[in-house]
Structures are given as C-alpha cells and as structure tokens.
Motif scaffolding. Structure first.
Motif, mmCIF file in Angstrom:
data_model
loop_
_atom_site.group_PDB
_atom_site.id
_atom_site.type_symbol
_atom_site.label_atom_id
_atom_site.label_comp_id
_atom_site.label_asym_id
_atom_site.label_seq_id
_atom_site.Cartn_x
_atom_site.Cartn_y
_atom_site.Cartn_z
ATOM 1 N N MET A 1 0.738 -1.229 0.015
ATOM 2 C CA MET A 1 0.040 0.028 0.071
ATOM 3 C C MET A 1 0.815 1.084 0.068
ATOM 4 O O MET A 1 1.797 1.326 0.585
ATOM 5 C CB MET A 1 -0.805 -0.066 1.295
ATOM 6 N N ARG A 2 0.391 2.312 -0.727
ATOM 7 C CA ARG A 2 1.333 3.354 -0.839
ATOM 8 C C ARG A 2 1.126 4.083 0.597
ATOM 9 O O ARG A 2 0.383 4.054 1.448
ATOM 10 C CB ARG A 2 0.573 4.391 -1.826
ATOM 11 N N GLU A 3 2.637 4.773 0.837
ATOM 12 C CA GLU A 3 2.634 5.735 1.953
ATOM 13 C C GLU A 3 1.888 6.950 1.677
ATOM 14 O O GLU A 3 1.568 7.377 0.783
ATOM 15 C CB GLU A 3 4.044 6.197 1.864
ATOM 16 N N PRO A 4 1.165 7.371 3.009
ATOM 17 C CA PRO A 4 0.254 8.643 3.023
ATOM 18 C C PRO A 4 1.081 9.689 2.411
ATOM 19 O O PRO A 4 2.110 10.113 2.844
ATOM 20 C CB PRO A 4 -0.070 8.589 4.397
ATOM 21 N N LEU A 5 0.505 10.773 1.508
ATOM 22 C CA LEU A 5 0.781 11.870 1.463
ATOM 23 C C LEU A 5 0.886 12.892 2.403
ATOM 24 O O LEU A 5 1.592 13.653 2.763
ATOM 25 C CB LEU A 5 0.147 12.488 0.119
ATOM 26 N N LEU A 6 -0.216 12.681 3.251
ATOM 27 C CA LEU A 6 -0.488 13.617 4.234
ATOM 28 C C LEU A 6 -0.795 12.813 5.616
ATOM 29 O O LEU A 6 -1.881 11.807 5.406
ATOM 30 C CB LEU A 6 -1.605 14.721 4.007
ATOM 31 N N GLN A 7 -0.378 13.152 6.666
ATOM 32 C CA GLN A 7 -0.777 12.425 7.999
ATOM 33 C C GLN A 7 -0.989 13.495 9.152
ATOM 34 O O GLN A 7 -0.028 14.317 9.361
ATOM 35 C CB GLN A 7 0.384 11.381 8.370
ATOM 36 N N VAL A 8 -2.108 13.197 9.611
ATOM 37 C CA VAL A 8 -2.482 14.281 10.577
ATOM 38 C C VAL A 8 -2.679 13.535 11.866
ATOM 39 O O VAL A 8 -3.330 12.678 11.831
ATOM 40 C CB VAL A 8 -3.640 15.189 10.377
ATOM 41 N N GLN A 9 -2.122 13.773 13.180
ATOM 42 C CA GLN A 9 -2.413 13.198 14.537
ATOM 43 C C GLN A 9 -2.551 14.246 15.463
ATOM 44 O O GLN A 9 -1.475 15.227 15.488
ATOM 45 C CB GLN A 9 -1.080 12.221 14.652
ATOM 46 N N GLY A 10 -3.300 13.831 16.360
ATOM 47 C CA GLY A 10 -3.567 14.551 17.483
ATOM 48 C C GLY A 10 -3.725 16.274 17.326
ATOM 49 O O GLY A 10 -3.327 17.046 18.200
ATOM 50 N N LEU A 11 -4.390 16.720 16.310
ATOM 51 C CA LEU A 11 -4.421 18.013 15.755
ATOM 52 C C LEU A 11 -5.480 18.638 16.710
ATOM 53 O O LEU A 11 -6.635 18.390 16.646
ATOM 54 C CB LEU A 11 -4.675 18.298 14.315
ATOM 55 N N LYS A 12 -4.825 19.739 17.244
ATOM 56 C CA LYS A 12 -5.687 20.501 18.209
ATOM 57 C C LYS A 12 -5.654 22.099 17.861
ATOM 58 O O LYS A 12 -4.548 22.582 17.475
ATOM 59 C CB LYS A 12 -5.580 20.463 19.618
ATOM 60 N N LYS A 13 -6.850 22.717 17.983
ATOM 61 C CA LYS A 13 -6.541 24.365 17.664
ATOM 62 C C LYS A 13 -7.761 24.736 18.850
ATOM 63 O O LYS A 13 -9.078 24.546 18.562
ATOM 64 C CB LYS A 13 -6.928 24.689 16.220
ATOM 65 N N GLU A 38 -5.429 10.677 7.553
ATOM 66 C CA GLU A 38 -4.295 10.520 6.467
ATOM 67 C C GLU A 38 -5.001 10.537 5.058
ATOM 68 O O GLU A 38 -6.017 10.066 4.857
ATOM 69 C CB GLU A 38 -3.336 9.160 6.668
ATOM 70 N N ILE A 39 -4.008 10.893 3.946
ATOM 71 C CA ILE A 39 -4.586 11.060 2.814
ATOM 72 C C ILE A 39 -3.599 10.402 1.845
ATOM 73 O O ILE A 39 -2.254 11.063 1.910
ATOM 74 C CB ILE A 39 -4.926 12.486 2.215
ATOM 75 N N ARG A 40 -3.858 9.533 0.971
ATOM 76 C CA ARG A 40 -2.830 8.990 0.132
ATOM 77 C C ARG A 40 -2.985 9.776 -1.294
ATOM 78 O O ARG A 40 -3.878 10.304 -1.739
ATOM 79 C CB ARG A 40 -3.155 7.314 -0.100
ATOM 80 N N SER A 41 -1.885 9.623 -2.112
ATOM 81 C CA SER A 41 -1.553 10.263 -3.336
ATOM 82 C C SER A 41 -2.781 9.842 -4.219
ATOM 83 O O SER A 41 -3.045 8.735 -4.462
ATOM 84 C CB SER A 41 -0.332 9.988 -4.021
ATOM 85 N N GLY A 42 -3.319 10.923 -4.954
ATOM 86 C CA GLY A 42 -4.513 10.728 -5.735
ATOM 87 C C GLY A 42 -5.862 10.401 -5.369
ATOM 88 O O GLY A 42 -6.653 10.040 -5.880
ATOM 89 N N GLN A 43 -5.975 10.425 -3.868
ATOM 90 C CA GLN A 43 -7.190 10.030 -3.418
ATOM 91 C C GLN A 43 -7.748 11.421 -2.747
ATOM 92 O O GLN A 43 -7.288 12.588 -2.340
ATOM 93 C CB GLN A 43 -7.140 9.118 -2.180
ATOM 94 N N THR A 44 -9.344 11.379 -2.391
ATOM 95 C CA THR A 44 -9.763 12.527 -1.749
ATOM 96 C C THR A 44 -10.622 11.928 -0.542
ATOM 97 O O THR A 44 -11.315 11.094 -0.453
ATOM 98 C CB THR A 44 -11.253 12.856 -2.655
ATOM 99 N N LEU A 45 -10.194 12.616 0.476
ATOM 100 C CA LEU A 45 -10.657 12.424 1.852
ATOM 101 C C LEU A 45 -11.690 14.015 1.999
ATOM 102 O O LEU A 45 -11.263 14.816 1.943
ATOM 103 C CB LEU A 45 -9.605 12.551 3.029
#
Length: 326
Positions: A1-13, A38-45
């Motif tokens: 499986m492809r590695e995620p392009l974007l990974q978000v963990q524990g995000l707070k604001k 997380e979002i992989r290349s070429g995909q839509t979340l």
C-alpha cells in the motif's frame, strides 16, 4: 500500500476568548480537538459535519494558514510544524487551497492574468513570457478562454470565478489541494460543472484533495474516504461506500437521513431524530461530545470519550454503544 501523502495526528486548535477592560483571556474555543486522518496520493478525503464543527479550521491548519495548538502534520513524511517560514514557503508550492467564496478570494484590482500568475511571481518561476504562457495554459485547462486573462473578477459569473481560483491553485503544480466548500456558493448546475472539473483534474494530474463540505450528496460522489466531524472531533471515518451504505455512529445516521430525496417514501432512514442544539465549543460536554443529543446514550457516554472501534477494514467509529454491540 502507498505511503500517505498527508498524515495528521492529535491535531488541536484552541482560540482564546478575551473580555473585560484589559481584554484578558477568559476562556477558549475548542475548535479542533484531537483530529487524526491521512490522505494517500491521488485520493480524496472529505470532512463533513454541521456548520461550526471545525472542518474549515482543520483545512487551514493543514496548510498552516493557522498554527495548531498541538499535534503533528506530516506532508511527504516532513513534519510541517518544524519548518521555518522560508522552508514552509517552499513546501507550500505543493499544498494549495481553494476558498469557499470565489469573489472575496480574488483581488478585484487585479486582472485574471495577474491573479493566476501571482504565485509564479512570488516563487520566481519563469520569465514574464513563460508566466504568461502558463496562465493561458491554466485558463484553458479549467475551461476559460485565453483572452479572459485581461478581464477583472467582477466581469465573471460565480462559477467562472471559482474556475479562476482553481487555476490559481494549480499554478505551482501542487500535489495536495484543500478545497474548502468550493461549490457551496454556486448554483446547482454550476456546482456539477466545477465538481466534474475537480475530478477531471485529479485524474489527469494525480491530485489529492482534502474536500470540506456539508453537501453529503456531493461528498458521496467525489470521495474515496469520508470523515464525520462533530464539535471539533472526528467521530466516524471510513471508505465512502462503506460509510454511506452502513453508517455506524448515531450522528452519521442523522446526517445521512437529512439528505433530500425525490420521493420521501424511498428514504432509507428510520433512525430516531436528534433533539437539542450543538453544545458550545467553549464549554464542550464531557465524555462523548454527542451524548447530549444522542438517542442511544448510556451512563458511560457522559463520562469518557469512546475508544476507537473498527467495524470493517478502514471503517472506524468512536461510540460506546455501537462498539459494545459490534
């Protein structure tokens, strides 16, 4: 499986709430409260949820238009929060954003040529002639005419202005685009045109999208994965087909029941309707944030935030009751 392009963990604001004569901080708004995806290349979340749930704030945090209070954002394995302003500026070429209002996001004093070419100027890409050729190429790609580059935003319709915004976002050949309610201010027929344009560009250029919307019909059409947000938290996430066919969280069920259908007799719902209003993000409820409105709530729901339960591959839910029942 492809590695995620974007990974978000524990995000707070958290945003400070100030008051009094000296404008001291009295409280804080829990806008985003521990978001993971997380979002992989070429995909839509797609991020979905009611107004004020934290969707747009999350999108702005991802591209660092806002600075997080806490958490980790990794793009191509690079921790964005460790980058200097100069390093972030260079990496931002690969991360662009499309805003909700196509009129207010365009400078009325700039021609379309200047607007679309501005990212190329700021990042010192090419000569003036090369930049002009690039603008013509981008306008054609989004369905506008080369001569449109000499006009101003007020001379275009809403759909055309959004196409200009998309062309500007594509100027630096990004890999990830945050699309923040990109069609919500457009007429229904124009929404379909812009949505199909985004899908065509994704297939042609291999783009990844973080798509933010409250239009569930559109989200079902465009998404690979969907994350449902409530009061700053993701409470259900999974492949679009699985989530729409078999929602597990009571809030997701209520959202899907709200999708308009031509014939009310064909509605798939039958779930108990929600009661009450969304609690204040300044003083969110303890335990599960949805428990004050949940028809299934039990005592444990008021005490602790539910853990993560996986019902099928990639389809996860934070719900004490549904987790217990399986």
């Amino acid at each position: 499986m492809r590695e995620p392009l974007l990974q978000v963990q524990g995000l707070k604001k958290y945003f400070p709430v100030k008051g009094g004569l000296l404008q001291r901080r009295r409280d804080r708004v829990h806008a985003v409260e521990g978001v993971d995806f997380e979002i992989r290349s070429g995909q839509t979340l797609s991020l979905v949820g009611e107004t004020g749930c934290g969707k747009s704030t999350t999108g702005k945090l991802v591209v660092r238009l806002l600075e997080p209070t806490e958490g980790t954002i990794r793009f191509r394995g690079i921790d964005l929060l460790t980058l200097s302003p100069r390093e972030m500026r260079n990496l931002r070429r690969e991360m662009q954003i499309i805003f909700q209002d196509p009129f207010s996001s365009l400078n009325p004093r700039l021609t379309i040529r200047q607007t679309v070419g501005e990212p190329l100027v700021l990042h010192e890409k090419g000569s003036r002639r090369e930049r002009d050729d690039k603008v013509v190429h981008l306008l054609r790609k989004v369905g506008l005419k080369p001569e449109d580059r000499f006009r101003y935003p007020h001379e275009f319709s809403g759909g055309q202005r959004q196409r200009v915004g998309i062309a500007r976002a594509l100027a630096l050949n990004p890999r990830l685009i945050v699309a923040d309610e990109p069609v919500s201010s457009l007429d229904v027929s124009i929404q379909a045109q812009v949505t199909n344009l985004l899908l065509d560009l994704q297939e042609e250029l291999g783009l990844s999208y973080l798509f933010i919307s409250h239009d569930l019909g559109l989200v079902e059409h465009i998404s690979d994965e969907v994350a449902v947000m409530y009061l700053g938290r993701i409470i259900e996430r999974g492949p679009a087909r699985s989530l729409f066919a078999n929602p597990r969280h009571p809030y997701t069920e209520a959202l899907l029941d709200s999708i308009p259908v031509r014939d009310p007799r064909q509605r798939k719902g039958g779930h108990r309707p929600l009661s009450g209003d969304v609690p204040s993000p300044i003083h969110p409820p303890g335990g599960c944030p949805f428990h004050p409105r949940c028809p299934l709530r039990e005592e444990i729901c008021t005490q602790t935030f539910p853990g993560l339960f996986e019902f099928s591959p990639g389809h996860i839910v934070h719900c004490h009751v549904r987790g217990k029942r399986g």
